[in-house]
Design a protein around this motif. Structure first.
Motif, PDB file in Angstrom:
ATOM      1  N   GLN A 281      -0.113  -3.059  -6.559  1.00 25.60           N
ATOM      2  CA  GLN A 281       0.150  -4.077  -7.569  1.00 25.60           C
ATOM      3  C   GLN A 281      -0.319  -5.417  -7.010  1.00 25.60           C
ATOM      4  O   GLN A 281       0.109  -5.831  -5.921  1.00 25.60           O
ATOM      5  CB  GLN A 281       1.638  -4.149  -7.907  1.00 25.60           C
ATOM      6  CG  GLN A 281       1.960  -5.129  -9.024  1.00 25.60           C
ATOM      7  CD  GLN A 281       3.440  -5.155  -9.363  1.00 25.60           C
ATOM      8  OE1 GLN A 281       4.276  -4.859  -8.509  1.00 25.60           O
ATOM      9  NE2 GLN A 281       3.760  -5.495 -10.607  1.00 25.60           N
ATOM     10  N   LEU A 287       0.660  -1.504 -12.219  1.00 25.08           N
ATOM     11  CA  LEU A 287       0.333  -0.654 -11.078  1.00 25.08           C
ATOM     12  C   LEU A 287      -1.067  -0.071 -11.255  1.00 25.08           C
ATOM     13  O   LEU A 287      -1.403   0.472 -12.321  1.00 25.08           O
ATOM     14  CB  LEU A 287       1.358   0.471 -10.929  1.00 25.08           C
ATOM     15  CG  LEU A 287       2.769   0.032 -10.535  1.00 25.08           C
ATOM     16  CD1 LEU A 287       3.705   1.239 -10.524  1.00 25.08           C
ATOM     17  CD2 LEU A 287       2.775  -0.664  -9.186  1.00 25.08           C
ATOM     18  N   GLY A 344       5.876   1.304  -0.602  1.00 27.56           N
ATOM     19  CA  GLY A 344       7.195   1.269  -1.204  1.00 27.56           C
ATOM     20  C   GLY A 344       8.024   0.070  -0.818  1.00 27.56           C
ATOM     21  O   GLY A 344       9.166  -0.065  -1.272  1.00 27.56           O
ATOM     22  N   ARG A 356       1.383  -5.508  -3.238  1.00 24.81           N
ATOM     23  CA  ARG A 356       2.427  -4.510  -2.969  1.00 24.81           C
ATOM     24  C   ARG A 356       1.826  -3.111  -3.076  1.00 24.81           C
ATOM     25  O   ARG A 356       1.075  -2.819  -4.017  1.00 24.81           O
ATOM     26  CB  ARG A 356       3.571  -4.648  -3.968  1.00 24.81           C
ATOM     27  CG  ARG A 356       4.762  -3.731  -3.652  1.00 24.81           C
ATOM     28  CD  ARG A 356       5.959  -4.056  -4.539  1.00 24.81           C
ATOM     29  NE  ARG A 356       5.739  -3.583  -5.903  1.00 24.81           N
ATOM     30  CZ  ARG A 356       6.097  -2.365  -6.340  1.00 24.81           C
ATOM     31  NH1 ARG A 356       6.644  -1.505  -5.499  1.00 24.81           N
ATOM     32  NH2 ARG A 356       5.890  -2.033  -7.597  1.00 24.81           N
ATOM     33  N   GLU A 358       2.668   0.549  -3.781  1.00 26.06           N
ATOM     34  CA  GLU A 358       3.714   1.373  -4.365  1.00 26.06           C
ATOM     35  C   GLU A 358       3.807   2.726  -3.659  1.00 26.06           C
ATOM     36  O   GLU A 358       4.882   3.171  -3.269  1.00 26.06           O
ATOM     37  CB  GLU A 358       3.431   1.573  -5.858  1.00 26.06           C
ATOM     38  CG  GLU A 358       4.354   2.571  -6.555  1.00 26.06           C
ATOM     39  CD  GLU A 358       5.776   2.048  -6.674  1.00 26.06           C
ATOM     40  OE1 GLU A 358       6.675   2.882  -6.883  1.00 26.06           O
ATOM     41  OE2 GLU A 358       5.995   0.817  -6.548  1.00 26.06           O
ATOM     42  N   SER A 359       2.661   3.401  -3.502  1.00 26.82           N
ATOM     43  CA  SER A 359       2.659   4.737  -2.883  1.00 26.82           C
ATOM     44  C   SER A 359       1.237   5.094  -2.478  1.00 26.82           C
ATOM     45  O   SER A 359       0.261   4.464  -2.896  1.00 26.82           O
ATOM     46  CB  SER A 359       3.213   5.795  -3.844  1.00 26.82           C
ATOM     47  OG  SER A 359       2.398   5.878  -5.008  1.00 26.82           O
TER      48      SER A 359
END
Length: 436
Positions: A281, A287, A344, A356, A358-359
């Motif tokens: 992100q 996302l 995460g 960021r 996320e995964s």
């Protein structure tokens, strides 16, 4: 004409020589070791990248490895030629040596005089008042012990363990069948390695290009040790009929390293792993799942992507990682480490842009292999093992002649041959005669 026949016979004798077969076996073993040491059936670029900077054994670069067909040892012409040569040697050895030995063991030999028996490897003479009665008693003893008996007037011939003569021929036949299966698999087999991310599928085509099966990956997990090193990879698979549009489930199974799945002639191996995509992100954006690519120049297992930090595409940074667990290293254009981001975790500001992670989506490396020679390889092993077991049987032959001597005590002459443990057979013969 005679000289030509003699020359041909010499050639056959040389090819069927046991020493030549042993040398061929050693050469094939060394070649198989080379095929294990050098990665097989990779692209030309792979061999140049691997062996041009550091030649194999200090001698062969990428071009040398491919010129000698070391990139596909098991399907190379010279390796298949060695297999054919060894197979021919074994067949000729069976024909010239083992088959005559079997015929000789099956043929009843009739010794008529005690003098003939005295020339055999093991010979005993028993004094007895009634030689013919002792001969009948000996025949009964041998029959109870599983010997085949041929009894004539005053003479006896017996044999046991004739199947042991079949053993060497079965060993040779099994090795030939095994090599035939290996050659067929190397020439007619198919091999492909594919990376699948969870939730994605792969269509398996037949020779006409139509969808035969669909392979779907539901889940992929990497088990790691406390130090973070991968120990085991596990894939949860579904095999669907056709292109999978109708959802006809044929098989559902789990594969892992050393635990493949075999289905309709195709073997699926858990071979490797990779990182397929990263979900990030940027600022307040939604996302974004972006594909990762390998960076071999940075390390053996390093993946990443170049990401701009400005709307106009300027001031790019490199996101790099070696594990789905992170951390994600962020490098600037000059190669300096700017920051690290935990998957995460919280966003990290890089050049004024909050990023960021996320995964990270790992991918399962699945090796699909079709080997039509596998049944022959297994059959060859079974035949060779059966032949090896039969070869342990000792082939024994025994003869006895009852000799009447008017006015004197008679004699029973007993002699025998054995192809294994002759010393043991020589010790057993007096024990057998003591029962008469």
């Amino acid at each position: 004409m005679t000289s030509s026949i003699r020359g041909f016979t010499r050639v056959l004798g040389w090819i069927s020589d046991l020493r030549l077969a042993i040398v061929l076996l050693l050469v094939i073993a060394v070649a198989s070791g080379v095929g294990t040491a050098i990665p097989q059936q990779e692209t030309a670029e792979f061999y140049h990248r691997l062996y041009d900077p550091q030649p194999w054994l200090g001698l062969l670069g990428g071009d040398g490895v491919m010129a000698l067909q070391l990139d596909h040892v098991y399907s190379s012409g010279w390796f298949l030629g060695l297999l054919a040569w060894l197979a021919l040697s074994l067949l000729l050895c069976s024909w010239r040596r083992q088959w005559p030995a079997l015929q000789a063991a099956l043929r009843w030999i009739d010794y008529r005089s005690p003098r003939q028996l005295s020339k055999l490897s093991v010979a005993e003479t028993l004094a007895t008042p009634n030689p013919n009665s002792s001969l009948d008693t000996l025949a009964q003893l041998l029959q109870r012990q599983g010997w085949q008996i041929q009894l004539q007037d005053g003479r006896l011939a017996a044999r046991k363990g004739v199947l042991g003569r079949v053993g060497p021929m079965l060993v040779h036949a099994g090795m030939v069948v095994l090599m035939l299966g290996a050659a067929w698999g190397a020439v007619g087999g198919q091999r492909a390695e594919q990376y699948l991310a969870p939730g994605r599928s792969l269509e398996l085509m037949d020779s006409r290009g139509s969808s035969r099966l669909t392979l779907a990956l539901d889940r992929f997990a990497i088990q790691r040790d406390p130090a973070g090193r991968p120990e085991q990879f596990t894939s949860q698979l579904r095999i669907l009929e056709g292109d999978g549009s109708e959802g006809s489930l044929l098989k559902q199974a789990q594969i892992s390293v050393n635990h493949p799945l075999r289905f309709e002639g195709v073997t699926l191996y858990q071979a490797d792993w990779a990182l397929a995509a990263i979900t990030v992100q940027l600022g307040k954006s939604p996302l974004l799942q972006l594909p990762l690519q390998s960076f071999p120049q940075l390390g053996e297992q390093v993946w990443g992507l170049v990401l701009p930090t400005r709307p106009d595409g300027s001031e790019p940074v490199l996101l790099s990682l070696s594990s789905e667990q992170g951390p994600v290293d962020v490098y600037g254009a000059d190669g300096s480490l700017l920051s690290q981001i935990a998957p995460g975790g919280e966003p990290v500001e890089v050049k004024g842009l909050p990023i960021r992670v996320e995964s990270v989506l790992p991918a399962s490396g699945i090796l699909l292999k079709r080997d039509p020679g596998v049944p022959l390889v297994y059959a060859g092993f079974a035949i060779a093992l059966a032949g090896g077991g039969l070869s342990l049987l000792a082939t024994r032959q025994l003869w006895a002649i009852a000799e009447e001597q008017p006015g004197q005590q008679g004699q029973l002459h007993v002699a025998g041959l054995c192809n294994r443990n002759l010393t043991g057979f020589a010790a057993e013969l007096p024990q057998l005669l003591s029962q008469l």
